[in-house]
Design an enzyme around this catalytic site. Structure first.
Site, PDB file in Angstrom:
ATOM      1  CD  GLU A   1      12.655  -8.043 -12.535  1.00 45.08           C
ATOM      2  OE1 GLU A   1      11.905  -7.919 -11.520  1.00 45.08           O
ATOM      3  OE2 GLU A   1      12.832  -6.974 -13.369  1.00 45.08           O
TER       4      GLU A   1
ATOM      5  CB  ALA B   1      -1.187  -0.042   1.467  1.00 45.80           C
TER       6      ALA B   1
END
Ligand code: THU
Length: 131
Positions: free
Chosen positions: A56, A47
């Site tokens: 990655e 959030a």
């Protein structure tokens, strides 16, 4: 199935495990050690948007935190029309842990792929050698 096809399957499967309630933009990754062990990564949002961790980097941090230091391949998948382009932060983290000639396979929608290396993704990179 070849080893590379298996790695691609792992990266594609990661797209079902992402946590993307804000962007709804799923990214998956499969990092392969030199011994052939695979680490799956997903993007994990927050959030507080800036705390998001890319797929990655999740894969790299999972592997490094398990003691892995030597890698042979990274596959990154997204649902983009063109092969997905990894962000700058992830390129820098790749450069920290992977050799410049390590192949990175970028995959988009419908399996469109682009083969690159870590060095091509981040030329003239800043590294520990510069310190
Ligand atoms: N994202 C990745 O996971 N990898 C990248 O290299 C590019 C961006 C994620 C972060 C965020 O959850 C979403 O994609 C949109 O930026």
């Amino acid at each position: 199935m070849t080893a590379k096809q298996e790695w691609l399957t792992i990266a594609q499967d990661a797209l079902t495990k992402t946590y993307v309630p804000y962007s709804h933009f799923s990214v998956g990754a499969c990092l392969v050690t030199k011994e052939g062990k695979t680490y799956q990564g997903v993007n994990i949002e927050n959030a507080s948007y800036g705390l998001t961790n890319c797929a990655e980097r999740t894969a790299i941090f999972k592997a490094v935190s398990e003691g892995e230091r030597e890698f042979q391949h990274l596959i990154i998948t997204g649902k983009t029309p063109e092969p997905i382009s990894p962000c700058g932060a992830c390129r820098q983290v790749m450069a920290e842990f992977c050799e410049p000639d390590m192949p990175v396979t970028l995959v988009g929608e419908h399996g469109v792929t682009k083969e690159m290396t870590v060095g091509e993704l981040l030329p003239y990179s800043f590294s520990g050698k510069d310190l």
